[in-house]
Design an enzyme around this catalytic site. Structure first.
Site, PDB file in Angstrom:
ATOM      1  NE  ARG A  14      -3.665  -0.030   0.564  1.00 19.11           N
ATOM      2  CZ  ARG A  14      -4.621   0.202   1.462  1.00 19.11           C
ATOM      3  NH1 ARG A  14      -4.952  -0.738   2.326  1.00 19.11           N
ATOM      4  NH2 ARG A  14      -5.265   1.344   1.490  1.00 19.11           N
ATOM      5  CB  CYS A  15       0.378   4.611  -1.489  1.00 20.34           C
ATOM      6  SG  CYS A  15       1.015   4.634  -3.188  1.00 20.34           S
ATOM      7  N   PRO A  16       2.314   4.620   1.225  1.00 19.71           N
ATOM      8  CG  PRO A  16       3.733   5.847   2.636  1.00 19.71           C
ATOM      9  CD  PRO A  16       2.470   5.027   2.630  1.00 19.71           C
TER      10      PRO A  16
END
Ligand SMILES: Cc1ncc(COP(=O)(O)O)c(C=O)c1O
Lengths: 77, 383
Positions: A14-16
């Site tokens: 998942r970002c970041p």
């Protein structure tokens, strides 16, 4: 178009995290090197180009292949 | 030791205005009957409803019969979009909208496309401002039934060129719907629209009251099953005490709006400047000039949005975020996406009448350390 020299597999992250991965790896490679980031978090489509803009690196574009969405980045400095 | 909590999420829900509380309590005693009936209690309720409508219409500068109360800003937006499209279905199936509309508008648009209609998004620039030339082209295409433009972005605060958009719509003969949820009670809304919606809990009224204004002469057809209440625009019994409280607090908020804007805008400017200067690798987003006086947004590079919200909450700060990891969907905020700005580590601060300079100072004093700690924990310092 320059072929990517290295692929960072950030699928499932998942970002970041994909952005962090490219921020870590790119400076270790010679200027001009192209890195491909495989990332299936839709936020990567926004955040990888935004990171390139903030860091003065070159965003080459999004490519979608068998491995899902990928983003090519070239080290500029 | 924990300092008193600082609530900075007025754009979601502003703390109840004291005038709203007073009106709500009075109307609970006085306004429980059905205003449609023919007995004394109903007449009293009818008086309260009529007075609420008259006061709200006056504040908005519209006729009372153009205004309907709804069960929320969301249902008002649904009705505006679906009713505006239904009223002009003979003209065509196209809804034009900015790419930064509230999800209530976009979800109504999805309903429209699922039923065979067309929705056409118009882009914004990096500051979150509508591309007026693209808008003009879009509304002039044949078959456009309705155009929807948010008055000011609920996520980044950029005020939209509503007047220019309205001129283009008028030239094309297309009615304009403006979602003014973040503007009403805070900043003037430009003229030129045909349909407008707002939401009471954004200005200090209770949650569960929305406004739907349909100007005379606008082709609008209710998307709901038939019901005579609220000029046929809102089915079901209204929560009259909440409506009365919404009307009273809107009048109070509108009377103070200019002074509040003058007080809050410099605080927003201070947050924009200090966050940019004192937090490394941060992107402050939205138009620096054409913006709402109470709302400011920024994104912190390499920081997880959810972790940031939790860390702020632990220090007593209530804020909102457009980062995907903080919402129920896995997509990043469509607004940040449309602007092409960093979507992770995102924080939206929105101020209200109880926000003090000291609150803002405490936030600004603590934020750099909170972000630095998160970056240290994540091992991203120096990247
Ligand atoms: C711009 C905008 N439109 C519509 C809404 C929906 O209003 P409500 O919360 O009353 O359903 C909101 C609030 O989330 C908003 O900010």
């Amino acid at each position: 178009m320059t072929a990517p020299r290295e692929v960072l597999d950030c699928r499932g992250q998942r970002c970041p995290l994909p952005v962090i991965a490219v921020a870590r790896r790119l400076p270790e490679l010679p200027v001009g090197t192209v890195v491909r980031v495989l990332a299936d978090d839709p936020a990567a489509a926004v955040d990888i180009p935004a990171w390139c803009r903030m860091r003065g690196q070159e965003f080459l574009g999004k490519v979608t292949g068998e491995d899902g969405p990928a983003y090519d980045v070239r080290r500029q400095h | 030791m924990s300092a008193s909590p600082v609530y900075l999420d007025a754009a979601t829900a502003a703390p109840l205005h004291p005038v709203a509380r007073q009106a709500l309590l009075a109307a609970l005693d006085d306004g429980w009957a059905d205003p449609g009936k023919l007995y004394a209690q109903a007449r009293r309720a009818r008086q309260l409803l009529d007075a609420a409508r008259a006061a709200t219409a006056e504040t908005l500068g519209v006729r009372p019969d153009e205004l309907s109360f709804t069960g929320s800003g969301t249902t008002a937006a649904h009705a505006a979009v679906l009713g505006g499209l239904a009223g002009r279905r003979r003209v065509g199936p196209i809804l034009v909208h900015s790419e930064i509309e509230h999800s209530a508008v976009l979800h109504a648009a999805e309903r429209h496309t699922a039923a065979g209609g067309t929705a056409l998004g118009v882009p914004v620039d990096r500051l979150g401002r509508l591309d007026v030339a693209a808008w003009e082209t879009a509304v002039h295409a044949p078959g456009v039934a309705l155009a929807a433009l948010i008055a000011a972005s609920h996520e980044v605060g950029t005020v939209q060129p509503v007047e220019e958009a309205a001129v283009a719509c008028a030239a094309a003969g297309v009615p304009l719907y403006v979602d003014a949820a973040q503007a009403v009670g805070r900043v003037p809304v430009p003229a030129g629209w045909s349909v407008l919606t707002a939401s009471a809990h954004k200005w200090g009224g209770p949650a569960g009251v929305g406004l739907l204004v349909v100007r005379k002469g606008t082709r609008w057809e209710s998307p709901w099953p038939a019901d005579e209440r609220e000029s046929g625009r809102t089915p079901g019994a209204l929560n009259l005490p909440a409506v009365v409280a919404a009307a009273a607090s809107l009048r109070a908020a509108a009377a103070d709006a200019a002074a509040e804007a003058a007080r809050l805008a410099p605080l927003v400017d201070r947050i924009r400047a200090r966050v940019a200067a004192e937090v490394p690798d941060v992107e402050v987003v939205g138009d620096p000039g054409h913006r709402l006086p109470h709302l400011v947004t920024f994104s912190c590079l390499y920081v997880d949005g959810e972790a940031l919200l939790h860390a702020l909450d632990r220090r007593g700060f209530a804020v909102s975020s457009g980062s995907s990891c903080t919402s129920s969907t896995l997509r990043p905020s469509h607004v940040l996406e449309a602007m092409g700005v960093l979507s992770h580590g995102n924080v939206r601060i929105s101020l209200h009448r109880e926000t003090t300079e000291a609150d803002v100072e405490r936030f600004l004093a603590e934020l750099p350390g909170i972000v630095a700690d998160l970056r240290t924990e994540a091992g991203v310092v120096g990247l």
